[in-house]
Enzyme design. Structure first.
Site, PDB file in Angstrom:
ATOM      1  N   TYR A 154      30.401  50.680  12.729  1.00  0.00           N
ATOM      2  CA  TYR A 154      29.727  49.418  13.080  1.00  0.00           C
ATOM      3  C   TYR A 154      29.795  48.452  11.904  1.00  0.00           C
ATOM      4  O   TYR A 154      30.156  47.275  12.066  1.00  0.00           O
ATOM      5  CB  TYR A 154      28.272  49.681  13.460  1.00  0.00           C
ATOM      6  CG  TYR A 154      27.482  48.405  13.706  1.00  0.00           C
ATOM      7  CD1 TYR A 154      27.621  47.700  14.895  1.00  0.00           C
ATOM      8  CD2 TYR A 154      26.626  47.891  12.725  1.00  0.00           C
ATOM      9  CE1 TYR A 154      26.915  46.521  15.110  1.00  0.00           C
ATOM     10  CE2 TYR A 154      25.920  46.717  12.934  1.00  0.00           C
ATOM     11  CZ  TYR A 154      26.059  46.036  14.123  1.00  0.00           C
ATOM     12  OH  TYR A 154      25.379  44.865  14.342  1.00  0.00           O
TER      13      TYR A 154
HETATM   14  N1  NAP Z   1      19.459  43.194  16.375  1.00  0.00           N
HETATM   15  C1  NAP Z   1      19.873  43.366  15.126  1.00  0.00           C
HETATM   16  O1  NAP Z   1      19.148  43.933  14.293  1.00  0.00           O
HETATM   17  C2  NAP Z   1      21.211  42.847  14.707  1.00  0.00           C
HETATM   18  C3  NAP Z   1      21.486  42.790  13.322  1.00  0.00           C
HETATM   19  C4  NAP Z   1      22.721  42.319  12.916  1.00  0.00           C
HETATM   20  C5  NAP Z   1      23.656  41.902  13.844  1.00  0.00           C
HETATM   21  N2  NAP Z   1      23.367  41.983  15.178  1.00  0.00           N
HETATM   22  C6  NAP Z   1      24.407  41.545  16.123  1.00  0.00           C
HETATM   23  O2  NAP Z   1      23.853  40.548  16.950  1.00  0.00           O
HETATM   24  C7  NAP Z   1      24.609  40.483  18.159  1.00  0.00           C
HETATM   25  C8  NAP Z   1      23.661  40.380  19.330  1.00  0.00           C
HETATM   26  O3  NAP Z   1      22.929  41.582  19.436  1.00  0.00           O
HETATM   27  P1  NAP Z   1      21.380  41.601  19.766  1.00  0.00           P
HETATM   28  O4  NAP Z   1      20.686  42.134  18.592  1.00  0.00           O
HETATM   29  O5  NAP Z   1      20.949  40.322  20.348  1.00  0.00           O
HETATM   30  O6  NAP Z   1      21.347  42.781  20.847  1.00  0.00           O
HETATM   31  P2  NAP Z   1      21.180  42.777  22.422  1.00  0.00           P
HETATM   32  O7  NAP Z   1      19.860  42.190  22.794  1.00  0.00           O
HETATM   33  O8  NAP Z   1      21.491  44.168  22.812  1.00  0.00           O
HETATM   34  O9  NAP Z   1      22.308  41.779  22.938  1.00  0.00           O
HETATM   35  C9  NAP Z   1      23.669  42.175  23.063  1.00  0.00           C
HETATM   36  C10 NAP Z   1      24.340  41.214  24.005  1.00  0.00           C
HETATM   37  O10 NAP Z   1      25.723  41.599  24.137  1.00  0.00           O
HETATM   38  C11 NAP Z   1      26.022  41.681  25.538  1.00  0.00           C
HETATM   39  N3  NAP Z   1      27.035  42.692  25.782  1.00  0.00           N
HETATM   40  C12 NAP Z   1      26.978  44.021  25.470  1.00  0.00           C
HETATM   41  N4  NAP Z   1      28.084  44.646  25.898  1.00  0.00           N
HETATM   42  C13 NAP Z   1      28.864  43.680  26.482  1.00  0.00           C
HETATM   43  C14 NAP Z   1      30.130  43.699  27.122  1.00  0.00           C
HETATM   44  N5  NAP Z   1      30.829  44.849  27.253  1.00  0.00           N
HETATM   45  N6  NAP Z   1      30.631  42.547  27.611  1.00  0.00           N
HETATM   46  C15 NAP Z   1      29.917  41.398  27.503  1.00  0.00           C
HETATM   47  N7  NAP Z   1      28.729  41.299  26.893  1.00  0.00           N
HETATM   48  C16 NAP Z   1      28.201  42.441  26.399  1.00  0.00           C
HETATM   49  C17 NAP Z   1      24.713  42.066  26.201  1.00  0.00           C
HETATM   50  O11 NAP Z   1      24.665  41.625  27.551  1.00  0.00           O
HETATM   51  P3  NAP Z   1      24.947  42.534  28.868  1.00  0.00           P
HETATM   52  O12 NAP Z   1      24.333  43.875  28.650  1.00  0.00           O
HETATM   53  O13 NAP Z   1      24.321  41.711  29.957  1.00  0.00           O
HETATM   54  O14 NAP Z   1      26.438  42.560  28.985  1.00  0.00           O
HETATM   55  C18 NAP Z   1      23.721  41.224  25.397  1.00  0.00           C
HETATM   56  O15 NAP Z   1      23.654  39.921  25.913  1.00  0.00           O
HETATM   57  C19 NAP Z   1      25.507  41.719  18.161  1.00  0.00           C
HETATM   58  O16 NAP Z   1      26.822  41.328  17.807  1.00  0.00           O
HETATM   59  C20 NAP Z   1      24.908  42.607  17.086  1.00  0.00           C
HETATM   60  O17 NAP Z   1      25.870  43.447  16.502  1.00  0.00           O
HETATM   61  C21 NAP Z   1      22.165  42.450  15.631  1.00  0.00           C
END
Ligand code: NAP
Length: 264
Positions: A154
């Site tokens: 990751y």
């Molecule tokens: N939360 C943290 O602590 C954190 C920290 C650093 C970076 N990030 C990054 O932030 C970004 C957003 O994550 P988040 O924290 O907001 O988590 P999240 O709430 O799980 O959101 C992830 C999003 O990605 C979409 N997604 C997942 N699989 C997909 C697929 N196969 N095709 C299209 N869309 C897909 C999901 O929508 P569906 O399920 O509807 O497809 C959802 O809208 C990610 O890139 C993550 O790596 C998060």
């Protein structure tokens, strides 16, 4: 009255950070194209944002790990002349040691975090470059610069996002196209639930709300940052790291191994 500022396409807009981008870009007057798999959640957001912010919101239900879905979103990015902003937010992250997860899991991670993000970034870079206007925001992670503290594949995928964004930003400099990599720390979203992890185990002083994260990321964008670390108090710390990196430049490729290896 809402001032229309061009269309923004947000992947991963059905929850978490992407949903917060949809809210805040709508408040800035952008019409929206929301992309994710969960059509019901996207439609609910579209209906609410259209009503509250007075912008036009379109929903594209796509699984970005499926080549045909990715190609269709890529074609939209390449051909929609109203598009001004692309936010690549869709991503997934296994937690824990790399070897605790089956290797097959990392194929999906590469498809979403790397292949899909690269495909859409390149399509936008080309289209925005030809038009002389546009912004690409790529959601990386703080673990991109501290991979020892997280699941290695990751962290590596997020280091890819950072490098791709910095590289394309340099390539498109002077062409009216902005690139920004955002490096969130722990953010309160569905990210942890999806992996079965308990965000409650993480000290609350380390956890940022998604709305605060996105507000800071947009402020960083407005300030002209290529890399935004929303929780970092002193920008000088990041600039020192970047300065040290560029100072290595002249010595990274030379005809002879360094004398410290004693090879004569
Ligand atoms: N939360 C943290 O602590 C954190 C920290 C650093 C970076 N990030 C990054 O932030 C970004 C957003 O994550 P988040 O924290 O907001 O988590 P999240 O709430 O799980 O959101 C992830 C999003 O990605 C979409 N997604 C997942 N699989 C997909 C697929 N196969 N095709 C299209 N869309 C897909 C999901 O929508 P569906 O399920 O509807 O497809 C959802 O809208 C990610 O890139 C993550 O790596 C998060």
């Amino acid at each position: 009255m809402t001032q229309h500022t061009g269309t923004a396409l947000v992947t991963g807009a059905s929850s978490g950070i992407g949903a917060a981008y949809a809210d805040q870009l709508a408040a800035r007057g952008h019409d929206l194209i929301l992309v994710a798999r969960d059509q019901a959640r996207l439609r609910a957001a579209a209906e609410r944002l259209g009503r509250e912010a007075g912008v036009t919101v379109e929903v594209i239900s796509a699984d970005l790990t499926r080549p045909e879905d990715l190609a269709s979103v890529r074609d939209r990015v390449a051909t929609d002349a109203t598009l001004r902003v692309l936010v690549n937010c869709a991503g997934l992250g296994p937690l824990g040691p790399a070897l605790d997860s089956p290797v097959s899991l990392y194929d999906g991670l590469l498809d979403l975090n790397v292949r899909a993000l690269q495909t859409l970034s390149l399509a936008a870079a080309k289209a925005f470059g030809e038009r002389g206007a546009g912004t690409v925001v790529n959601i990386s992670s703080a673990v991109a610069i501290i991979p020892e503290r997280f699941n290695a594949p990751y962290a590596a995928s997020k280091a890819f996002v950072l490098a791709l964004t910095q590289g394309l930003g340099a390539e498109l400099a002077g062409k009216g196209v902005r690139f920004q990599a955002v490096l969130p720390g722990v953010t309160r979203t569905n990210f942890f639930d999806r992996t079965g992890a308990d965000i409650g185990q993480i000290p609350s002083e380390m956890i940022m709300e998604a709305s605060d994260l996105v507000a800071a990321a947009l402020a960083g964008l407005d300030a002209g940052e290529t890399v935004t670390i929303p929780s970092l108090p002193d920008l000088g710390d990041w600039q020192a790291l970047e300065g040290a990196r560029f100072r290595l430049g002249p010595n990274l490729s030379r005809s002879m191994p360094a004398s410290r290896y004693g090879l004569g």
